[in-house]
Structures are given as C-alpha cells and as structure tokens.
Motif scaffolding. Structure first.
Motif, PDB file in Angstrom:
ATOM      1  N   SER A  32       0.862  -1.179   0.000  1.00 27.69           N
ATOM      2  CA  SER A  32       0.000   0.000   0.000  1.00 27.69           C
ATOM      3  C   SER A  32       0.899   1.231   0.000  1.00 27.69           C
ATOM      4  N   VAL A  33       0.495   2.239  -0.713  1.00 29.48           N
ATOM      5  CA  VAL A  33       1.305   3.446  -0.839  1.00 29.48           C
ATOM      6  C   VAL A  33       0.458   4.651  -0.463  1.00 29.48           C
ATOM      7  N   ALA A  34       1.050   5.531   0.310  1.00 31.62           N
ATOM      8  CA  ALA A  34       0.311   6.706   0.765  1.00 31.62           C
ATOM      9  C   ALA A  34       1.141   7.961   0.585  1.00 31.62           C
ATOM     10  N   SER A  51      -4.459   1.480  -1.509  1.00 30.81           N
ATOM     11  CA  SER A  51      -4.280   0.259  -0.745  1.00 30.81           C
ATOM     12  C   SER A  51      -4.023  -0.937  -1.658  1.00 30.81           C
ATOM     13  N   SER A  52      -3.215  -1.877  -1.132  1.00 28.23           N
ATOM     14  CA  SER A  52      -2.989  -3.129  -1.859  1.00 28.23           C
ATOM     15  C   SER A  52      -4.223  -4.018  -1.814  1.00 28.23           C
ATOM     16  N   ASN A 101      -1.554  -4.961   6.345  1.00 28.65           N
ATOM     17  CA  ASN A 101      -2.967  -4.694   6.072  1.00 28.65           C
ATOM     18  C   ASN A 101      -3.330  -3.386   6.763  1.00 28.65           C
ATOM     19  N   ILE A 102      -3.372  -2.330   6.026  1.00 30.46           N
ATOM     20  CA  ILE A 102      -3.446  -0.995   6.629  1.00 30.46           C
ATOM     21  C   ILE A 102      -4.789  -0.311   6.471  1.00 30.46           C
ATOM     22  N   ASP A 103      -5.775  -0.999   5.919  1.00 29.27           N
ATOM     23  CA  ASP A 103      -6.987  -0.271   5.529  1.00 29.27           C
ATOM     24  C   ASP A 103      -7.657   0.475   6.677  1.00 29.27           C
ATOM     25  N   ASP A 110       2.224   5.861  11.313  1.00 31.70           N
ATOM     26  CA  ASP A 110       2.947   4.823  12.037  1.00 31.70           C
ATOM     27  C   ASP A 110       2.766   3.425  11.460  1.00 31.70           C
ATOM     28  N   VAL A 111       1.897   3.249  10.472  1.00 32.80           N
ATOM     29  CA  VAL A 111       1.754   1.918   9.876  1.00 32.80           C
ATOM     30  C   VAL A 111       2.627   1.748   8.647  1.00 32.80           C
ATOM     31  N   TYR A 112       3.340   2.800   8.273  1.00 36.20           N
ATOM     32  CA  TYR A 112       4.186   2.749   7.086  1.00 36.20           C
ATOM     33  C   TYR A 112       5.647   2.647   7.510  1.00 36.20           C
ATOM     34  N   ASP A 113       6.370   1.734   6.883  1.00 34.83           N
ATOM     35  CA  ASP A 113       7.754   1.532   7.287  1.00 34.83           C
ATOM     36  C   ASP A 113       8.772   1.820   6.189  1.00 34.83           C
ATOM     37  N   HIS A 114       8.292   2.239   5.027  1.00 41.69           N
ATOM     38  CA  HIS A 114       9.215   2.667   3.973  1.00 41.69           C
ATOM     39  C   HIS A 114       8.832   4.090   3.586  1.00 41.69           C
TER      40      HIS A 114
END
Length: 125
Positions: A32-34, A51-52, A101-103, A110-114
């Motif tokens: 998933s990309v934001a 979202s993926s 799974n970030i939906d 804080d749910v993104y690590d890249h």
C-alpha cells in the motif's frame, strides 16, 4: 527505496502532479502506498492512500475532490494529481509504503515503514 518528486511553486488554483518511484512499487498488490504532508509547525498529515487491498483509495477530507492518487506498477510509480491547489496545501509531501494490512489505518503514518524523502509544494500568489 522511495523517491518523491514533482513539487514546486504554484499559484492558487493551479495543478501539480507528484510522483513516488521505487522498486517496492513494482508490486502494488503487495504494498500500500500513501502520501503524507507536513506544513511548518504542524504534524504530519495523511493525504491519500492507494491500498494493496483491491486498490481501495482513501483521501483526507481536506483534499477529497481535489486530489487523485493512482499507481502504475509497470513504471514503479504512484502519482498524486493535485488540482485546485490552495495556500493551505503548502507543505513538504512524502510518500510511504507498507506491506501490512493498513486499511483501517490508511492515513496513519505509524503503519508505514518505507519512506521517501520529501518534495516541497508551495502554493502562493
């Protein structure tokens, strides 16, 4: 791993397209990309997410109807088309990716690590 580009100085009402490129984005079914943004003196704000999970898309209320997120896995790139820009859109914009799974938390940092480096968008007359 991610590189954001496309920022610049524009006038109110103008448009810009930001790009987020990186090898992770070859697989948008997995990542998933934001897009996030941070204005001077303010907290980082989630703007939009691709979202993926079936390609679901999320927008913050502040940009809904003006910004559009899209992805092109063949080009390893996710875009943020920004229309009808306002001075309050001025910020450093960051892209981020997550394999989780970030939906439920699509616009939480804080749910993104890249993370990519930021690109500055300035909207001013």
């Amino acid at each position: 791993q991610l590189q954001a580009s496309g920022g610049g100085l524009v006038q109110p009402g103008d448009s810009l397209r930001l790009s987020c490129a990186g090898s992770l984005l070859l697989d948008l079914d997995f990542y998933s990309v934001a897009w996030f943004r941070q204005a001077p003196g303010k907290e980082r704000e989630g703007v939009s997410c691709l979202s993926s999970n079936e390609g679901r898309i999320y927008y913050s209320d502040s940009v809904k109807g003006r910004f559009t997120i899209s992805g092109d896995a063949a080009k390893n790139t996710v875009y943020l088309q920004m229309n009808s820009l306002k001075p309050e859109d001025t910020a450093v914009y960051y892209c981020a990716a997550s394999s989780r799974n970030i939906d439920l938390y699509a616009l939480r940092a804080d749910v993104y690590d890249h993370w990519g480096q930021g690109t500055l968008v300035t909207v001013s007359s």
